[in-house]
Write a protein that holds these residues in place. Structure first.
Motif, PDB file in Angstrom:
ATOM      1  N   GLN A   1       0.840  -1.210   0.000  1.00  0.00           N
ATOM      2  CA  GLN A   1       0.000   0.000   0.000  1.00  0.00           C
ATOM      3  C   GLN A   1       0.873   1.259   0.000  1.00  0.00           C
ATOM      4  OE1 GLN A   1      -0.296  -2.513   2.246  1.00  0.00           O
ATOM      5  NE2 GLN A   1      -2.436  -2.874   2.857  1.00  0.00           N
ATOM      6  N   GLY A   2       1.964   1.224   0.788  1.00  0.00           N
ATOM      7  CA  GLY A   2       2.862   2.371   0.829  1.00  0.00           C
ATOM      8  C   GLY A   2       3.535   2.609  -0.500  1.00  0.00           C
ATOM      9  N   ALA A   3       3.889   1.525  -1.180  1.00  0.00           N
ATOM     10  CA  ALA A   3       4.538   1.653  -2.485  1.00  0.00           C
ATOM     11  C   ALA A   3       3.585   2.291  -3.493  1.00  0.00           C
ATOM     12  CB  ALA A   3       4.999   0.283  -2.968  1.00  0.00           C
ATOM     13  N   VAL A   4       2.338   1.834  -3.483  1.00  0.00           N
ATOM     14  CA  VAL A   4       1.344   2.396  -4.403  1.00  0.00           C
ATOM     15  C   VAL A   4       1.094   3.868  -4.089  1.00  0.00           C
ATOM     16  CG1 VAL A   4      -1.087   2.293  -5.089  1.00  0.00           C
ATOM     17  CG2 VAL A   4       0.235   0.180  -4.846  1.00  0.00           C
ATOM     18  N   ARG A   5       1.054   4.195  -2.794  1.00  0.00           N
ATOM     19  CA  ARG A   5       0.849   5.586  -2.378  1.00  0.00           C
ATOM     20  C   ARG A   5       1.987   6.476  -2.874  1.00  0.00           C
ATOM     21  NH1 ARG A   5      -0.191   6.105   3.827  1.00  0.00           N
ATOM     22  NH2 ARG A   5      -1.832   4.660   3.181  1.00  0.00           N
ATOM     23  N   LEU A   6       3.218   5.965  -2.778  1.00  0.00           N
ATOM     24  CA  LEU A   6       4.366   6.733  -3.254  1.00  0.00           C
ATOM     25  C   LEU A   6       4.313   6.936  -4.760  1.00  0.00           C
ATOM     26  CD1 LEU A   6       7.438   5.426  -1.219  1.00  0.00           C
ATOM     27  CD2 LEU A   6       6.395   7.684  -1.151  1.00  0.00           C
ATOM     28  N   LEU A   7       3.846   5.935  -5.469  1.00  0.00           N
ATOM     29  CA  LEU A   7       3.703   6.078  -6.920  1.00  0.00           C
ATOM     30  C   LEU A   7       2.715   7.194  -7.244  1.00  0.00           C
ATOM     31  CD1 LEU A   7       3.655   2.352  -8.100  1.00  0.00           C
ATOM     32  CD2 LEU A   7       5.317   4.094  -8.748  1.00  0.00           C
ATOM     33  N   GLY A   8       1.643   7.295  -6.428  1.00  0.00           N
ATOM     34  CA  GLY A   8       0.670   8.358  -6.630  1.00  0.00           C
ATOM     35  C   GLY A   8       1.272   9.727  -6.367  1.00  0.00           C
ATOM     36  N   VAL A   9       2.028   9.847  -5.276  1.00  0.00           N
ATOM     37  CA  VAL A   9       2.692  11.116  -4.946  1.00  0.00           C
ATOM     38  C   VAL A   9       3.685  11.489  -6.022  1.00  0.00           C
ATOM     39  CG1 VAL A   9       4.212  12.277  -3.291  1.00  0.00           C
ATOM     40  CG2 VAL A   9       2.397  10.771  -2.471  1.00  0.00           C
ATOM     41  N   MET A  10       4.416  10.496  -6.495  1.00  0.00           N
ATOM     42  CA  MET A  10       5.396  10.717  -7.548  1.00  0.00           C
ATOM     43  C   MET A  10       4.728  11.268  -8.799  1.00  0.00           C
ATOM     44  SD  MET A  10       7.807   7.872  -9.371  1.00  0.00           S
ATOM     45  CE  MET A  10       6.321   7.020  -9.917  1.00  0.00           C
ATOM     46  N   SER A  11       3.584  10.693  -9.150  1.00  0.00           N
ATOM     47  CA  SER A  11       2.852  11.137 -10.329  1.00  0.00           C
ATOM     48  C   SER A  11       2.360  12.572 -10.179  1.00  0.00           C
ATOM     49  CB  SER A  11       1.672  10.191 -10.579  1.00  0.00           C
ATOM     50  OG  SER A  11       0.924  10.604 -11.701  1.00  0.00           O
ATOM     51  N   GLN A  12       1.891  12.921  -8.971  1.00  0.00           N
ATOM     52  CA  GLN A  12       1.404  14.272  -8.716  1.00  0.00           C
ATOM     53  C   GLN A  12       2.519  15.304  -8.802  1.00  0.00           C
ATOM     54  OE1 GLN A  12      -0.497  14.124  -4.892  1.00  0.00           O
ATOM     55  NE2 GLN A  12      -2.132  12.756  -5.582  1.00  0.00           N
TER      56      GLN A  12
ATOM     57  N   MET B   1      10.474   3.252 -12.954  1.00  0.00           N
ATOM     58  CA  MET B   1       9.688   2.795 -11.820  1.00  0.00           C
ATOM     59  C   MET B   1       8.717   1.682 -12.206  1.00  0.00           C
ATOM     60  SD  MET B   1      11.089   4.716  -9.741  1.00  0.00           S
ATOM     61  CE  MET B   1      10.185   4.057  -8.371  1.00  0.00           C
ATOM     62  N   GLU B   2       8.478   1.483 -13.509  1.00  0.00           N
ATOM     63  CA  GLU B   2       7.488   0.507 -13.933  1.00  0.00           C
ATOM     64  C   GLU B   2       7.841  -0.895 -13.474  1.00  0.00           C
ATOM     65  OE1 GLU B   2       7.229   1.031 -18.104  1.00  0.00           O
ATOM     66  OE2 GLU B   2       6.072   2.884 -17.983  1.00  0.00           O
ATOM     67  N   GLU B   3       9.142  -1.191 -13.427  1.00  0.00           N
ATOM     68  CA  GLU B   3       9.547  -2.515 -12.990  1.00  0.00           C
ATOM     69  C   GLU B   3       9.166  -2.758 -11.536  1.00  0.00           C
ATOM     70  OE1 GLU B   3      13.715  -3.030 -13.192  1.00  0.00           O
ATOM     71  OE2 GLU B   3      14.198  -1.169 -12.137  1.00  0.00           O
ATOM     72  N   HIS B   4       9.126  -1.684 -10.744  1.00  0.00           N
ATOM     73  CA  HIS B   4       8.731  -1.839  -9.344  1.00  0.00           C
ATOM     74  C   HIS B   4       7.248  -2.214  -9.248  1.00  0.00           C
ATOM     75  CE1 HIS B   4      12.270  -0.644  -7.070  1.00  0.00           C
ATOM     76  NE2 HIS B   4      12.499   0.271  -8.005  1.00  0.00           N
ATOM     77  N   THR B   5       6.412  -1.552 -10.028  1.00  0.00           N
ATOM     78  CA  THR B   5       4.976  -1.818  -9.944  1.00  0.00           C
ATOM     79  C   THR B   5       4.662  -3.245 -10.370  1.00  0.00           C
ATOM     80  OG1 THR B   5       4.651  -0.913 -12.162  1.00  0.00           O
ATOM     81  CG2 THR B   5       4.361   0.592 -10.326  1.00  0.00           C
ATOM     82  N   SER B   6       5.419  -3.758 -11.338  1.00  0.00           N
ATOM     83  CA  SER B   6       5.166  -5.112 -11.801  1.00  0.00           C
ATOM     84  C   SER B   6       5.593  -6.153 -10.773  1.00  0.00           C
ATOM     85  CB  SER B   6       5.905  -5.365 -13.126  1.00  0.00           C
ATOM     86  OG  SER B   6       7.298  -5.293 -12.934  1.00  0.00           O
TER      87      SER B   6
END
Length: 209
Positions: A178-189, A197-202
């Protein structure tokens, strides 16, 4: 190619010394930069033998060589020697030493160095915090990694791709997706590039219950 250039430069310096041509701190500094840590330390010792006083730039170059190989003990010894020799330690010095600790997952020593930096009225920068977050990632301490991210944001320090990379990695290693996904959202904003970073999400997976 670079290795050959360093070898040629080293040979030239040796010739200068044999011919009693005065080598100065700039000459030695040029040789040390880019060398691997053992050779860098050897040249630093050669400077002392040649009665050439090392300066902060030269010492920082040797510490950076130690950093690249994760030789945190050697980096720390040299930083302490700088202080004893009345050479001013700066943010670059501490950053390189923290990075050496980070590469060996030595979180505790990295924290001590950060404390030293702040107590000495030196300013932590993005490089400092990225190294600290990297140490958290390697130590599987995602909570401290997120605390540092928050501190960086509060103090107006730039959050870059390396910052998020380490933060997401810490969450991933700690199985807190959940924290990783949240950081991806902050990063996008914050309009941070996400090509690496795509390799991390996969790879992110929900922790087993």
């Amino acid at each position: 190619a670079k290795c050959n250039q360093w070898e040629k430069a080293s040979q030239l310096l040796s010739v200068m010394m044999k011919c009693v041509v005065q080598a100065n701190v700039t000459t030695f500094g040029s040789i040390i930069q880019g060398n691997e840590w053992k050779r860098a330390l050897e040249w630093l010792s050669e400077m002392a033998s040649s009665r050439v006083d090392a300066n902060r730039i030269t010492c920082n170059a040797v510490i950076s060589a130690c950093e690249n190989s994760g030789e945190w003990e050697k980096a720390l010894q040299l930083m302490r020697a700088m202080e004893l020799g009345s050479l001013e330690v700066n943010t670059i010095t501490v950053n390189a030493t923290i990075s050496a600790c980070e590469k060996r997952s030595n979180w505790e020593k990295a924290v001590q160095l950060l404390t030293l930096l702040l107590q000495s009225n030196m300013e932590a920068d993005t490089i400092t915090c990225n190294a600290m977050i990297g140490a958290c990632e390697r130590s599987l301490d995602w909570e401290k990694a997120l605390q540092l991210l928050g501190t960086m944001s509060q103090n107006g320090l730039k959050l870059n791709r390396i910052t998020f990379n380490a933060g997401i990695g810490a969450c991933q290693r700690g199985s807190w997706w959940q924290g990783a996904v949240r950081l991806l959202g902050v990063m996008s904003q914050n309009i941070v590039e996400i090509d690496e970073m795509e390799e991390h999400t996969s790879e992110l997976q929900s922790p087993s219950i």
